[in-house]
Write an enzyme that holds these catalytic residues in place. Sequence first.
Site, short mmCIF file in Angstrom:
data_model
loop_
_atom_site.label_atom_id
_atom_site.label_comp_id
_atom_site.label_asym_id
_atom_site.label_seq_id
_atom_site.Cartn_x
_atom_site.Cartn_y
_atom_site.Cartn_z
N LYS A 115 11.53 2.67 -9.61
CA LYS A 115 12.60 3.09 -8.70
C LYS A 115 12.92 4.57 -8.88
O LYS A 115 13.23 5.01 -9.99
CB LYS A 115 13.88 2.28 -8.99
CG LYS A 115 13.83 0.86 -8.45
CD LYS A 115 15.01 0.06 -8.95
CE LYS A 115 16.12 -0.03 -7.94
NZ LYS A 115 17.22 -0.91 -8.42
C1 E4P Z 1 19.21 -2.37 -5.81
O1 E4P Z 1 18.09 -2.29 -6.25
C2 E4P Z 1 20.42 -2.17 -6.61
O2 E4P Z 1 20.26 -2.72 -7.89
C3 E4P Z 1 21.64 -2.77 -6.01
O3 E4P Z 1 21.47 -3.68 -5.02
C4 E4P Z 1 22.95 -2.20 -6.37
O4 E4P Z 1 24.00 -2.71 -5.60
P1 E4P Z 1 25.54 -2.57 -5.93
O5 E4P Z 1 26.16 -1.82 -4.80
O6 E4P Z 1 26.05 -3.97 -6.00
O7 E4P Z 1 25.67 -1.83 -7.24
#
Ligand code: E4P
Length: 296
Positions: A115
């Site tokens: 990522k």
């Molecule tokens: C995606 O890969 C992220 O981990 C994620 O969906 C973060 O979302 P949040 O807004 O709940 O922190």
Amino acid sequence: MANAIRKSKTKILLDGGDPHETLRIKNLLGFLDGQTTNPTYVARNPDVQKKIASGRKLSRDEQKNEYKMIVQQISPLVGDAGVSIEVYADFETTAEQMLAEGEEMYSWIPNAYIKYPCILEGLRAARLSVERNIRVNMTLCFSQEQAAAVYAATRGAREPVYISPFVGRLDDGGEDGMALVRNIKIMYRQGDHHVHVLTASLRRADHLLCAIALGSELVTAPAKVLEQWAAQEFPLPDAEYQYRALDAKGHPLKTIPYKELDLNAPWESFDLRHELTSKGIERFVADYRSTLTPAA
Ligand code: E4P
């Protein structure tokens, strides 16, 4: 149950950082296509938390080792959508530094996706990664321009590139996050389909249903959303399904208009700036540092 859910082509991933939770959710669904992790989930991992609670913070190497152990336990539990592992990235991190960490993380497990954030250096790291056949997941996506740039920067990738639009965080600010997913899906119709949309930052089961209805190739949801879906007996959107773009208080969310963008333009020509991407980086850096010894 797995067979009924499998009627949908959308792959289902768990958003989290605890292998015990992965196993529990896999048993609940009967399958799990993949998992996404991030610095917040690593900081919240029960083993990491236990160490912090006993007054011990971690060195950078120890922290990385914890992350490695977490993804190595998750890796064999999930299917072909793999496990997404996030590199450290602040506003000073260069593409070369991100790539070096990404290459190391990529060697941890056979089904890794690395990522990188949707910022200039993250896009450069993605370009360098796909040239080396490293699978990538472009995270913290909040705009159609960022999605166009990801498409252009990763053209020629041998394996699907993931892009993660963060629906819930847009909703939290009063904008309809699902409209961004819809816009990206429409824009990508003119392309070669090498980028797959991984709808992320889910807050409720209806986000999951809408992602499926929009034809998102993948969706990642925290355990509580998947449990909510299970409690409703895993409904799937039918031809009459209509998404209601409302916030938690039932107020309508502002739509995000579609933009005509040229996917063949050079990736550097797209405006990558978005306030929520910057805030997201700040939040991940803070969570990453929260488990480190101050001197580290
Ligand atoms: C995606 O890969 C992220 O981990 C994620 O969906 C973060 O979302 P949040 O807004 O709940 O922190």
